[in-house]
Enzyme design. Structure first.
Site, mmCIF file in Angstrom:
data_model
loop_
_atom_site.group_PDB
_atom_site.id
_atom_site.type_symbol
_atom_site.label_atom_id
_atom_site.label_comp_id
_atom_site.label_asym_id
_atom_site.label_seq_id
_atom_site.Cartn_x
_atom_site.Cartn_y
_atom_site.Cartn_z
ATOM 1 N N GLN A 261 0.838 -1.201 0.000
ATOM 2 C CA GLN A 261 0.000 0.000 0.000
ATOM 3 C C GLN A 261 0.866 1.240 0.000
ATOM 4 O OE1 GLN A 261 -2.093 -0.484 3.752
ATOM 5 N NE2 GLN A 261 -0.177 -0.994 4.752
ATOM 6 N N HIS A 292 -7.106 3.586 20.852
ATOM 7 C CA HIS A 292 -6.342 2.395 21.230
ATOM 8 C C HIS A 292 -6.622 1.965 22.671
ATOM 9 C CE1 HIS A 292 -3.993 3.585 17.601
ATOM 10 N NE2 HIS A 292 -3.992 2.285 17.437
ATOM 11 N N ASP A 314 1.600 -0.209 13.418
ATOM 12 C CA ASP A 314 2.112 1.062 13.930
ATOM 13 C C ASP A 314 2.608 0.961 15.365
ATOM 14 O OD1 ASP A 314 -0.328 1.161 15.525
ATOM 15 O OD2 ASP A 314 -1.324 1.892 13.718
ATOM 16 N N GLU A 334 1.298 -8.508 11.201
ATOM 17 C CA GLU A 334 1.119 -7.349 10.318
ATOM 18 C C GLU A 334 1.546 -7.728 8.901
ATOM 19 O OE1 GLU A 334 0.514 -4.216 8.250
ATOM 20 O OE2 GLU A 334 -0.011 -4.042 10.378
ATOM 21 N N ASP A 368 -0.484 -12.429 6.212
ATOM 22 C CA ASP A 368 -1.913 -12.149 6.175
ATOM 23 C C ASP A 368 -2.560 -12.762 7.413
ATOM 24 O OD1 ASP A 368 -4.521 -11.518 4.621
ATOM 25 O OD2 ASP A 368 -4.693 -13.647 5.113
ATOM 26 N N ALA A 369 -3.359 -11.980 8.126
ATOM 27 C CA ALA A 369 -3.927 -12.445 9.393
ATOM 28 C C ALA A 369 -4.793 -13.678 9.210
ATOM 29 C CB ALA A 369 -4.735 -11.318 10.038
ATOM 30 N N ASP A 386 -7.029 -5.147 15.284
ATOM 31 C CA ASP A 386 -6.830 -3.737 14.940
ATOM 32 C C ASP A 386 -6.617 -3.642 13.429
ATOM 33 O OD1 ASP A 386 -6.400 -1.026 15.068
ATOM 34 O OD2 ASP A 386 -4.332 -1.196 15.770
#
Length: 522
Positions: A261, A292, A314, A334, A368-369, A386
């Protein structure tokens, strides 16, 4: 009847090969334009399924119209084909820049041009489809000028070259043009190749079909098109910088295109740090702590030695997790290594996440989750989801019943799952579909929210009457195999827990979202 040309500078066999080579190149360019529109529209407008459907359906319709209109050019097939390719090179080559410009400079004005990107998407799809559709009838005439043959054989040859060219263009776009050149430069280079191929075919084989004035006119047209595309390519860097400032403001510090991305950071030590992923605001330093804390704190109300964070590259969710005593291990799954790299190295972002990746308890997995959850190495006391908003097409599988079933399997006995489910006020149906999907996966749920009369998380803060930023609305769902408890009174007061029971009852009949039947929409 079409008579073979007696002025060919090559043998008929070589001429036929050159025409089919031109078909191959033009078909590859045409598919690149098509994929460019789909990719850019998905990034700028969102909902990739809708945008792909619009581009493909409009383009195929326009190709049929273009084929009909091309009948009027058959008597001047060589000149007509050259003009069609020049126009296609110009329109296709500049389409990406035009769409990005409309998005950057007119997207937030609330006027008729607020939807300028959508209008241009349809207009370019229509124009490119018309021009692509006009190619085959004209090429059919040209190949018969070289050597008269059975029409079915000529059509077979043309379509074979066309389809193989489309295959090459379709593979070149994601594996070559996009990673090496980017969307804007890739489209401009494709346009230049398209113009050169069309012009070379006509001037190389059929120049005797043109008058002297016609030859000079086509030379001027092609040189003009190539000049415009070359000028745009030279200025593309300045254009991107100006468009980025128009979209994100003047304080853009980092803008990188990762393998996944576009990642943009604005602000920093002396201004609010904002993190954008593919043009959507994901983190705002003004209020990210509220988001958060609301996402993490309720799930930590119980055993929490082992914590899994899905997304959250992040590091901000991990920061909140580590503030609770007793945490022994935090696994962050992630997809994009580029986000984690920024979270580690960028001074402002690493300061905001309190250098969380230096903590030995934090481990990062780049995957990939959904794929990773199919074989998690261990079970967890707490799972934090998240992830990007469920309304984004690419994220719908991460809000599906199958996904939550896998997440449930990763929970230890007494474990809890916390899910960011989008804004309650702005998009209640999406929020309650997430809750219904969790229940369908066999979990008991407790929905809650933080904020008031608020805007969607991805849209940025609204303004109050005095011009100050208004708080934003975030909805969450806490889930577990047994009924979860959001937290002690202090936490409940902080989060403004609770959603109106009447609204909850009204939305109870919503169907869950699954992989084969996603129920989220932009």
């Amino acid at each position: 009847m079409i008579e073979p040309s007696t002025h060919l500078p090559v043998t008929p066999r070589t001429g036929r090969f050159l025409v089919l080579a031109g078909v191959f190149i033009c078909a590859a360019c045409g598919l690149v334009y098509e994929l460019e529109l789909v990719a850019l529209a998905s990034y700028l407008i969102g909902d990739s399924v809708t945008q792909a459907s619009v581009v493909l359906s409009v383009m195929v319709f326009a190709m049929g119209i273009g084929s009909l209109l091309a009948k009027h050019l058959r008597c001047r097939a060589a000149a007509g084909f050259a003009l069609v390719e020049a126009a296609l090179a110009l329109v296709g080559g500049l389409s990406a820049m035009a769409l990005y410009a409309a998005f950057a400079w007119t997207g937030d004005r609330g006027e008729v041009w607020a939807s300028g990107s959508r209008y241009l998407l349809v207009a370019f799809s229509l124009a490119i489809g018309l021009l692509i559709g006009a190619e085959v009838p004209l090429l059919m005439v040209l190949i018969q000028r070289i050597r008269r043959q059975d029409p079915s054989g000529a059509v077979s040859d043309l379509f074979a070259a066309d389809y193989v060219g489309a295959l090459v263009g379709g593979l070149a776009f994601p594996f070559l043009l996009l990673p090496l050149l980017g969307q804007l430069t890739g489209a401009l280079i494709t346009g230049a190749i398209n113009a050169l191929a069309g012009g070379a075919l006509v001037f190389g084989l059929f120049r005797h079909d043109l008058s002297v004035r016609g030859r000079w006119a086509l030379v001027v047209v092609n040189v003009t098109v190539l000049g415009l595309l070359a000028s745009a390519a030279v200025l593309v860097g300045d254009f991107e910088a100006a468009a980025r400032r128009a979209v994100y403001g003047k304080d853009v510090r980092v803008a990188v295109q990762t393998d996944v991305q576009e990642v943009v950071l604005t602000g920093g030590r002396h201004a609010s740090l904002d993190l954008y992923l593919d043009g959507r605001l994901r983190v705002s330093g003004r209020d990210e702590h509220r988001y958060h804390r609301a996402l993490v704190a309720p799930a930590m109300n119980g055993p929490h030695a082992r914590v899994l964070i899905l997304g959250g590259g992040d590091g901000l969710a991990a920061r909140e997790v580590l503030r609770h005593p007793g945490v022994r291990r935090v696994d962050v799954v992630e997809l994009d290594p580029g986000v984690v790299r920024l979270a580690r190295r960028d001074p402002a972002l690493s300061e905001l996440n309190e250098q969380v990746y230096r903590d030995p308890r934090v481990r990062v997995v780049h995957s990939d989750a959904f794929r990773w959850l199919r074989s998690p190495p261990r079970t967890y006391d707490v799972v934090i989801s998240d992830l990007p908003d469920p309304g984004i097409t690419a994220s719908t599988k991460l809000y599906s019943q199958e996904f939550y079933g896998l997440a449930c399997r990763a929970l230890a006995v007494g474990g809890r799952l916390s899910v960011h489910a989008g804004p309650v006020a702005a998009r209640p149906r999406v929020f309650w579909t997430v809750e219904a999907t969790l229940r369908a996966a066999g979990l008991r749920t407790e929905p809650y929210r933080v904020g008031g009369r608020l805007s969607a998380f991805a849209a940025g803060p609204d303004r109050t009457a005095d011009g100050a930023p208004a708080p934003r609305d975030w909805g969450f769902v806490l889930a577990a195999r047994s009924r979860p408890v959001v937290g002690p009174p202090r936490t409940a007061a902080l989060l403004r827990v609770g959603v109106a029971s009447a609204e909850r009852t009204r939305m109870r009949g919503l169907a869950p979202s699954t992989l084969v039947h996603p129920r989220y929409a932009n």
